[in-house]
Design a protein around this motif. Structure first.
Motif, PDB file in Angstrom:
ATOM      1  N   GLN A  10     -35.073 -13.119 -24.267  1.00 59.33           N
ATOM      2  CA  GLN A  10     -36.156 -13.811 -24.963  1.00 59.33           C
ATOM      3  C   GLN A  10     -35.601 -14.953 -25.811  1.00 59.33           C
ATOM      4  O   GLN A  10     -36.337 -15.568 -26.584  1.00 59.33           O
ATOM      5  CB  GLN A  10     -36.916 -12.815 -25.850  1.00 59.33           C
ATOM      6  CG  GLN A  10     -37.532 -11.657 -25.090  1.00 59.33           C
ATOM      7  CD  GLN A  10     -38.423 -12.104 -23.942  1.00 59.33           C
ATOM      8  OE1 GLN A  10     -39.313 -12.951 -24.123  1.00 59.33           O
ATOM      9  NE2 GLN A  10     -38.194 -11.564 -22.755  1.00 59.33           N
ATOM     10  N   ALA A  11     -34.312 -15.213 -25.675  1.00 58.86           N
ATOM     11  CA  ALA A  11     -33.644 -16.274 -26.428  1.00 58.86           C
ATOM     12  C   ALA A  11     -32.754 -17.062 -25.473  1.00 58.86           C
ATOM     13  O   ALA A  11     -32.483 -16.623 -24.348  1.00 58.86           O
ATOM     14  CB  ALA A  11     -32.820 -15.662 -27.560  1.00 58.86           C
ATOM     15  N   PRO A  12     -32.280 -18.227 -25.887  1.00 60.86           N
ATOM     16  CA  PRO A  12     -31.390 -19.013 -25.024  1.00 60.86           C
ATOM     17  C   PRO A  12     -30.163 -18.204 -24.591  1.00 60.86           C
ATOM     18  O   PRO A  12     -29.587 -17.454 -25.383  1.00 60.86           O
ATOM     19  CB  PRO A  12     -30.990 -20.200 -25.912  1.00 60.86           C
ATOM     20  CG  PRO A  12     -32.143 -20.363 -26.853  1.00 60.86           C
ATOM     21  CD  PRO A  12     -32.629 -18.969 -27.129  1.00 60.86           C
ATOM     22  N   VAL A  13     -29.761 -18.379 -23.320  1.00 63.26           N
ATOM     23  CA  VAL A  13     -28.705 -17.530 -22.747  1.00 63.26           C
ATOM     24  C   VAL A  13     -27.406 -18.281 -22.463  1.00 63.26           C
ATOM     25  O   VAL A  13     -26.442 -17.677 -22.005  1.00 63.26           O
ATOM     26  CB  VAL A  13     -29.187 -16.867 -21.439  1.00 63.26           C
ATOM     27  CG1 VAL A  13     -30.351 -15.928 -21.699  1.00 63.26           C
ATOM     28  CG2 VAL A  13     -29.547 -17.919 -20.386  1.00 63.26           C
ATOM     29  N   ASN A  14     -27.352 -19.584 -22.738  1.00 67.53           N
ATOM     30  CA  ASN A  14     -26.156 -20.351 -22.348  1.00 67.53           C
ATOM     31  C   ASN A  14     -24.891 -19.807 -23.011  1.00 67.53           C
ATOM     32  O   ASN A  14     -23.871 -19.599 -22.341  1.00 67.53           O
ATOM     33  CB  ASN A  14     -26.340 -21.842 -22.631  1.00 67.53           C
ATOM     34  CG  ASN A  14     -26.744 -22.145 -24.068  1.00 67.53           C
ATOM     35  OD1 ASN A  14     -27.053 -21.240 -24.847  1.00 67.53           O
ATOM     36  ND2 ASN A  14     -26.768 -23.419 -24.413  1.00 67.53           N
ATOM     37  N   GLN A  15     -24.940 -19.554 -24.324  1.00 65.98           N
ATOM     38  CA  GLN A  15     -23.757 -19.041 -25.013  1.00 65.98           C
ATOM     39  C   GLN A  15     -23.427 -17.621 -24.560  1.00 65.98           C
ATOM     40  O   GLN A  15     -22.258 -17.257 -24.416  1.00 65.98           O
ATOM     41  CB  GLN A  15     -23.981 -19.057 -26.534  1.00 65.98           C
ATOM     42  CG  GLN A  15     -22.754 -18.647 -27.338  1.00 65.98           C
ATOM     43  CD  GLN A  15     -21.610 -19.639 -27.224  1.00 65.98           C
ATOM     44  OE1 GLN A  15     -21.809 -20.844 -27.409  1.00 65.98           O
ATOM     45  NE2 GLN A  15     -20.408 -19.154 -26.925  1.00 65.98           N
ATOM     46  N   VAL A  35     -25.664 -21.604 -14.492  1.00 65.02           N
ATOM     47  CA  VAL A  35     -26.968 -22.213 -14.272  1.00 65.02           C
ATOM     48  C   VAL A  35     -27.977 -21.490 -15.153  1.00 65.02           C
ATOM     49  O   VAL A  35     -27.913 -20.268 -15.313  1.00 65.02           O
ATOM     50  CB  VAL A  35     -27.393 -22.152 -12.779  1.00 65.02           C
ATOM     51  CG1 VAL A  35     -27.555 -20.728 -12.295  1.00 65.02           C
ATOM     52  CG2 VAL A  35     -28.679 -22.938 -12.550  1.00 65.02           C
ATOM     53  N   THR A  36     -28.881 -22.241 -15.765  1.00 64.37           N
ATOM     54  CA  THR A  36     -29.958 -21.659 -16.561  1.00 64.37           C
ATOM     55  C   THR A  36     -31.297 -22.165 -16.035  1.00 64.37           C
ATOM     56  O   THR A  36     -31.356 -23.166 -15.307  1.00 64.37           O
ATOM     57  CB  THR A  36     -29.821 -22.017 -18.050  1.00 64.37           C
ATOM     58  OG1 THR A  36     -29.812 -23.447 -18.189  1.00 64.37           O
ATOM     59  CG2 THR A  36     -28.540 -21.428 -18.637  1.00 64.37           C
ATOM     60  N   GLU A  37     -32.360 -21.466 -16.415  1.00 62.08           N
ATOM     61  CA  GLU A  37     -33.708 -21.859 -15.979  1.00 62.08           C
ATOM     62  C   GLU A  37     -34.630 -22.019 -17.175  1.00 62.08           C
ATOM     63  O   GLU A  37     -34.654 -21.160 -18.072  1.00 62.08           O
ATOM     64  CB  GLU A  37     -34.302 -20.810 -15.036  1.00 62.08           C
ATOM     65  CG  GLU A  37     -35.686 -21.213 -14.521  1.00 62.08           C
ATOM     66  CD  GLU A  37     -36.434 -20.067 -13.852  1.00 62.08           C
ATOM     67  OE1 GLU A  37     -37.601 -20.286 -13.439  1.00 62.08           O
ATOM     68  OE2 GLU A  37     -35.880 -18.960 -13.775  1.00 62.08           O
ATOM     69  N   ASN A  66     -33.976 -19.252 -21.042  1.00 59.52           N
ATOM     70  CA  ASN A  66     -33.811 -17.846 -21.416  1.00 59.52           C
ATOM     71  C   ASN A  66     -33.369 -16.966 -20.253  1.00 59.52           C
ATOM     72  O   ASN A  66     -33.386 -15.742 -20.367  1.00 59.52           O
ATOM     73  CB  ASN A  66     -35.111 -17.298 -22.007  1.00 59.52           C
ATOM     74  CG  ASN A  66     -35.485 -18.000 -23.295  1.00 59.52           C
ATOM     75  OD1 ASN A  66     -34.696 -18.763 -23.853  1.00 59.52           O
ATOM     76  ND2 ASN A  66     -36.688 -17.753 -23.775  1.00 59.52           N
ATOM     77  N   ALA A  67     -33.004 -17.557 -19.138  1.00 61.72           N
ATOM     78  CA  ALA A  67     -32.486 -16.800 -17.994  1.00 61.72           C
ATOM     79  C   ALA A  67     -31.409 -17.639 -17.328  1.00 61.72           C
ATOM     80  O   ALA A  67     -31.479 -18.879 -17.338  1.00 61.72           O
ATOM     81  CB  ALA A  67     -33.598 -16.471 -17.007  1.00 61.72           C
ATOM     82  N   GLY A  68     -30.420 -16.961 -16.766  1.00 57.10           N
ATOM     83  CA  GLY A  68     -29.369 -17.719 -16.110  1.00 57.10           C
ATOM     84  C   GLY A  68     -28.333 -16.842 -15.436  1.00 57.10           C
ATOM     85  O   GLY A  68     -28.370 -15.609 -15.530  1.00 57.10           O
ATOM     86  N   LEU A  69     -27.402 -17.522 -14.752  1.00 55.56           N
ATOM     87  CA  LEU A  69     -26.331 -16.868 -13.994  1.00 55.56           C
ATOM     88  C   LEU A  69     -25.013 -17.546 -14.321  1.00 55.56           C
ATOM     89  O   LEU A  69     -24.971 -18.696 -14.742  1.00 55.56           O
ATOM     90  CB  LEU A  69     -26.541 -17.011 -12.484  1.00 55.56           C
ATOM     91  CG  LEU A  69     -27.859 -16.659 -11.844  1.00 55.56           C
ATOM     92  CD1 LEU A  69     -27.811 -17.042 -10.367  1.00 55.56           C
ATOM     93  CD2 LEU A  69     -28.127 -15.184 -12.004  1.00 55.56           C
TER      94      LEU A  69
END
Length: 501
Positions: A10-15, A35-37, A66-69
């Motif tokens: 539910q929060a940014p996932v890059n870090q 990669v993030t979406e 808030n989602a990524g690989l």
């Protein structure tokens, strides 16, 4: 061998993904990608190099959502020198899909022809991961045509993927506007686990240490043949998608590849290595009387638990006789074998006082090519050791691996078609002790009796998928990344876990 991770939060996932990749860096140092979406749009950055070098502040700021690989890559097939083969891979239809993959498809060439001639899909690289992505995309497109995509359709597509692809694969994919999909091959050869955080975030990763280090609780491993779909809200659904399954994870994960603080398929990697030390001690006693050994010294890093346990059982002093320089970078210009040997000494130095005038037992996790072992034995002699014995926590590596480890061709394996004494003479040690194959399987398998066994093909030549022929091995070896004269190759498998870490 690669490390993969996927996150829905539910929060940014890059870090979070960056931190996860740092914890998976031992699984691949050739390339990294994230990669993030956000709002059904993918944002990607990937390049050759280690995580800390690939991602700068500007790159991280350009990865919202808030989602990524993420993936760290160690190439086993395709072109190691192509940035295009760094993952994740992307395809725009249907929906938009990005994918990361750990493993190796053994029928990638046949699939590539099918995709071109029958499915009318174009593959732009030599990577089997791009093949896998396009097979998944094609099956999703067939299933979802004219209907809204729901988890049931996603699982149906995965069932069809299992029917088409062969080999080993742990996969995480992000489907734009829908959620995150992860699945594992029907034998569970390559690892994959799922965890959840206190705020409802979900993480899927190659190793449990990735979850631990980021505040996620391990829920469980993804079962062989199973798929999990995680909605954008973090709701999870699991479903078995393979017609038949057998749980046979790669035993080399426990011997060498995985971090010792990981738990994989219900087995503590650290405990597995302690157990290997116990059985190895029995082999040592039958070869070299303990009263002829003055000290036990591990060859860093992954042999330490086995060496400590062995020393304790034999009642011998355990000492650190090698110091690893963690800040030596990759040597790009290596004009010949003489310079290649020099790089081993640059990365590993001896504590001479631990060797001088002593009979030393060196303990390594495995011996593959034997070139590094030979150099380390000579380093011990140069430091003044009277006798140098070498013990391997793993059995002789006699066969190539086809399931995602960049194992050399049979001719490059020091144990291939050689007797124990011939191997010992080649390495130059006074005695050579190997682990027993059955003992290895038994002591690791005892930690989780629910397993159906292991893939130990590089030791016993038994390929668990049952579809590997001598011709397949020859073809796959022709497709693997070769180390050319002038390139660095100082580790036992050219993997980053030991001298190159």
């Amino acid at each position: 061998m690669c490390g993969i991770v996927g996150v829905v939060s539910q929060a940014p996932v890059n870090q979070l993904i960056y931190d996860a990749l740092l914890l998976l860096q031992h699984r691949g140092q050739d390339a990294a990608g994230i990669v993030t979406e956000q709002d059904r749009k993918f944002y990607m950055h990937k390049a050759k190099g280690m995580v800390r070098d690939v991602f700068r502040t500007r790159n991280m700021r350009a990865l919202p959502g808030n989602a990524g690989l993420g993936q760290v890559r160690y190439p086993t097939a395709g072109n190691a020198y192509s940035e295009e083969e760094a993952q994740p891979f992307y395809v725009n239809a249907p929906f938009g899909i990005v994918l990361v993959h750990n493993g190796n498809l053994t029928n990638a060439q046949e699939l590539k022809q099918e995709l071109f001639l029958t499915d009318h899909r174009h593959i732009n690289t030599d990577s089997d991961s791009e093949v896998l992505l396009n097979v998944l995309a094609h099956e999703l497109e067939k299933i979802s045509r004219g209907i809204t995509l729901k988890p049931a359709e996603v699982f149906a597509a995965v069932k069809n993927v299992h029917k088409r692809i062969k080999g080993s694969y742990a996969v995480i994919a992000l489907i734009a506007g829908h959620g995150l999909l992860a699945f594992r091959d029907p034998f569970g050869i390559r690892p994959l686990c799922v965890g959840k955080s206190g705020d409802g975030g979900v993480m899927v990763a190659s190793e449990s240490v990735t979850l631990d280090g980021n505040g996620f609780d391990l829920l469980r491993d993804v079962a062989p043949g199973e798929a999990v779909f995680i909605s954008e809200q973090g709701e999870m659904q699991f479903q078995q998608c393979a017609e038949t399954t057998r749980h046979k994870p790669c035993i080399f994960e426990y011997v060498y590849l995985a971090r010792p603080d990981s738990v994989m398929d219900g087995i503590s990697v650290y405990q597995a290595r302690l157990n290997l030390g116990k059985t190895l001690a029995k082999r040592v006693i039958s070869t070299v009387p303990p009263n002829q050994i003055d000290v036990v010294i591990p060859i860093p890093e992954s042999s330490r638990p086995s060496a400590m346990e062995l020393a304790q059982i034999l009642g011998l002093p355990y000492r650190e006789g090698f110091v690893k320089n963690r800040y030596v970078g990759r040597t790009f210009i290596m004009p010949g074998q003489g310079v290649r040997k020099k790089s081993v000494r640059q990365k590993l130095n001896v504590v001479a006082s631990e060797f001088k005038g002593r009979n030393v037992l060196l303990v390594d996790d495995s011996i593959v090519r034997g070139t590094t072992s030979r150099e380390i034995v000579q380093m011990a002699r140069d430091a003044g050791a009277r006798k140098v014995y070498l013990a391997s926590a793993a059995p002789p590596v006699r066969f190539p691996n086809v399931y995602g480890i960049d194992m050399p061709t049979p001719q490059e394996l020091i144990a291939h078609d050689r007797t124990l004494d011939e191997i010992r003479e080649s390495i130059g040690c006074d005695a050579l002790i190997y682990q027993d194959v059955d003992a290895m399987k038994n002591v690791i398998g005892a930690l989780n009796p629910k397993l159906d066994g292991f893939d130990a093909s590089c030791f016993d030549g038994v390929y668990v998928t049952g579809d590997i022929t001598a011709e397949d091995i020859l073809r796959l070896n022709q497709g693997r990344d070769q180390v050319e004269e002038g390139e660095e190759d100082t580790s036992r498998l050219a993997l980053p876990n030991s001298l190159n870490a």
